[in-house]
Design a protein around this motif. Structure first.
Motif, PDB file in Angstrom:
ATOM      1  N   UNK A   1      -2.514  -7.961   6.773  1.00  0.00           N
ATOM      2  CA  UNK A   1      -2.176  -7.542   5.416  1.00  0.00           C
ATOM      3  C   UNK A   1      -1.554  -8.702   4.649  1.00  0.00           C
ATOM      4  N   UNK A   2      -2.048  -8.929   3.437  1.00  0.00           N
ATOM      5  CA  UNK A   2      -1.522  -9.978   2.575  1.00  0.00           C
ATOM      6  C   UNK A   2      -0.457  -9.397   1.639  1.00  0.00           C
ATOM      7  N   UNK A   3       0.305 -10.280   1.036  1.00  0.00           N
ATOM      8  CA  UNK A   3       1.400  -9.834   0.162  1.00  0.00           C
ATOM      9  C   UNK A   3       0.901  -9.050  -1.051  1.00  0.00           C
ATOM     10  N   UNK A   4      -0.371  -9.279  -1.448  1.00  0.00           N
ATOM     11  CA  UNK A   4      -0.921  -8.568  -2.605  1.00  0.00           C
ATOM     12  C   UNK A   4      -1.590  -7.258  -2.209  1.00  0.00           C
ATOM     13  N   UNK A   5      -1.473  -6.886  -0.929  1.00  0.00           N
ATOM     14  CA  UNK A   5      -2.020  -5.613  -0.480  1.00  0.00           C
ATOM     15  C   UNK A   5      -3.433  -5.694   0.045  1.00  0.00           C
TER      16      UNK A   5
ATOM     17  N   UNK B   1     -11.143   2.240  -0.280  1.00  0.00           N
ATOM     18  CA  UNK B   1     -10.253   1.961  -1.399  1.00  0.00           C
ATOM     19  C   UNK B   1      -9.414   0.716  -1.243  1.00  0.00           C
ATOM     20  N   UNK B   2      -9.631  -0.069  -0.173  1.00  0.00           N
ATOM     21  CA  UNK B   2      -8.803  -1.244   0.067  1.00  0.00           C
ATOM     22  C   UNK B   2      -9.669  -2.492   0.081  1.00  0.00           C
ATOM     23  N   UNK B   3      -9.197  -3.562  -0.566  1.00  0.00           N
ATOM     24  CA  UNK B   3      -9.956  -4.807  -0.639  1.00  0.00           C
ATOM     25  C   UNK B   3      -9.831  -5.581   0.668  1.00  0.00           C
TER      26      UNK B   3
ATOM     27  N   UNK C   1       0.843  -1.202   0.000  1.00  0.00           N
ATOM     28  CA  UNK C   1       0.000   0.000   0.000  1.00  0.00           C
ATOM     29  C   UNK C   1       0.875   1.249   0.000  1.00  0.00           C
ATOM     30  N   UNK C   2       0.556   2.200  -0.877  1.00  0.00           N
ATOM     31  CA  UNK C   2       1.341   3.425  -0.948  1.00  0.00           C
ATOM     32  C   UNK C   2       1.007   4.322   0.237  1.00  0.00           C
ATOM     33  N   UNK C   3       2.045   4.843   0.849  1.00  0.00           N
ATOM     34  CA  UNK C   3       1.905   5.706   2.020  1.00  0.00           C
ATOM     35  C   UNK C   3       2.547   7.058   1.702  1.00  0.00           C
ATOM     36  N   UNK C   4       1.774   8.128   1.814  1.00  0.00           N
ATOM     37  CA  UNK C   4       2.274   9.482   1.566  1.00  0.00           C
ATOM     38  C   UNK C   4       2.645  10.131   2.891  1.00  0.00           C
TER      39      UNK C   4
END
Length: 295
Positions: A280-284, A245-247, A169-172
């Motif tokens: 959290x899984x490896x695929x996000x 926005x996250x599965x 997951x992108x973190x700003x």
């Protein structure tokens, strides 16, 4: 004496006759109205003919239309006149009646192929091109509320200042993001790929996170990719949800509850606010342990 009287009498008679003939042969002056004649003012409607030559048949009267297709011919004999229109691919005649000396007759002429005709009534005003209806704007994906929060733990996979990728997951980060290790504030440059961090922040519409804090965890015993966050449900597609926005993946071990009671996944609808706890899984994605439906 008689002969003289006869000659003189004949001369007087002849003189009188001569004066009478002369007076009878003098032409009468034309009236002012006849000299003025009628005036024809016209407009030719054509998209292809271009400038046209307009003349009055049987006379020497002639003119040429201007750029707007207008023409004027004066001193046209009263009554009826035949106008001749000549131009590129056009040679046609048109009769105009009711002409009166000293008066102006206005006509509208329309070119129809190789012929001309009088347009009845006033020239129609062309309708403007219809304004095309704008394409419908697709409804945007639900935007996370500013009150939504997320918290998760994972491994830093990549760093491209001022951003990170943690557990897919992108973190700003920005100047307001607190970056700490062991309770001490550290610079962004101290972060390294492979470190385990706990991220807290606000989920964004594209699934990334605007971080309020990034906490570096020490020791292998602390490495757990647990996540906990709160957000709005974007969509439901059993057995999965998309939250902020996250599965989120659910299974038979996931507890789905509301007010302390277990509920089916079908009870959760888009735009509901939920709290998610999981891994959290490896695929996000997040493997949910619990999904709590909030009021």
């Amino acid at each position: 004496m008689k002969i003289f009287k006869m000659v003189v009498g004949a001369f007087l008679v002849a003189g009188a006759l001569g004066m009478t003939v002369a007076c009878g042969s003098s032409p009468s002056a034309p009236s002012e109205d006849a000299a003025a004649g009628a005036t024809i003012q016209g407009t030719v409607e054509s998209t292809t003919a271009g400038a046209l030559r307009v003349s009055v048949m049987g006379t020497s009267l002639t003119t040429v239309t201007d750029d707007a297709g207008r023409f004027t011919i004066t001193t046209v004999p009263s009554g009826q006149a035949t106008l001749r229109f000549q131009g590129s691919g056009l040679d046609s005649q048109l009769q105009v009646s009711g002409l009166q000396s000293g008066q102006v007759t206005a006509i509208n002429v329309v070119v129809q192929g190789s012929q001309v005709a009088l347009r009845q009534g006033p020239s129609p005003t062309p309708s403007p091109n219809p304004t095309p209806s704008p394409n419908p704007t697709p409804s945007p994906n639900p935007t996370p509320s500013p009150n939504d929060e997320t918290e998760f733990t994972g491994t830093i996979q990549s760093i491209a200042a001022p951003n990170l990728v943690v557990a897919g997951r992108r973190v700003h980060t920005d100047g307001n993001t607190r970056i700490r290790r062991g309770g001490t504030t550290i610079p962004f440059s101290s972060l390294q790929v492979g470190q385990t961090v706990e991220v807290e922040g606000r989920p964004l519409a594209d699934g990334s996170v605007q971080a309020t804090s990034v906490n570096v965890e020490d020791g292998p015993g602390d490495v757990e990719d647990d996540v906990e966050f709160t957000g709005r449900v974007d969509s439901v597609s059993p057995p999965n949800l998309v939250v902020a926005g996250r599965t989120v993946v659910t299974d038979g071990n996931t507890r789905i509850e509301a007010h302390g009671n277990t509920i089916p996944l079908s009870s959760i609808k888009a735009s509901d606010r939920v709290e998610v706890e999981g891994t959290t899984q490896s695929n996000g994605t997040v493997r949910a342990k619990k999904v709590h439906l909030e009021d």
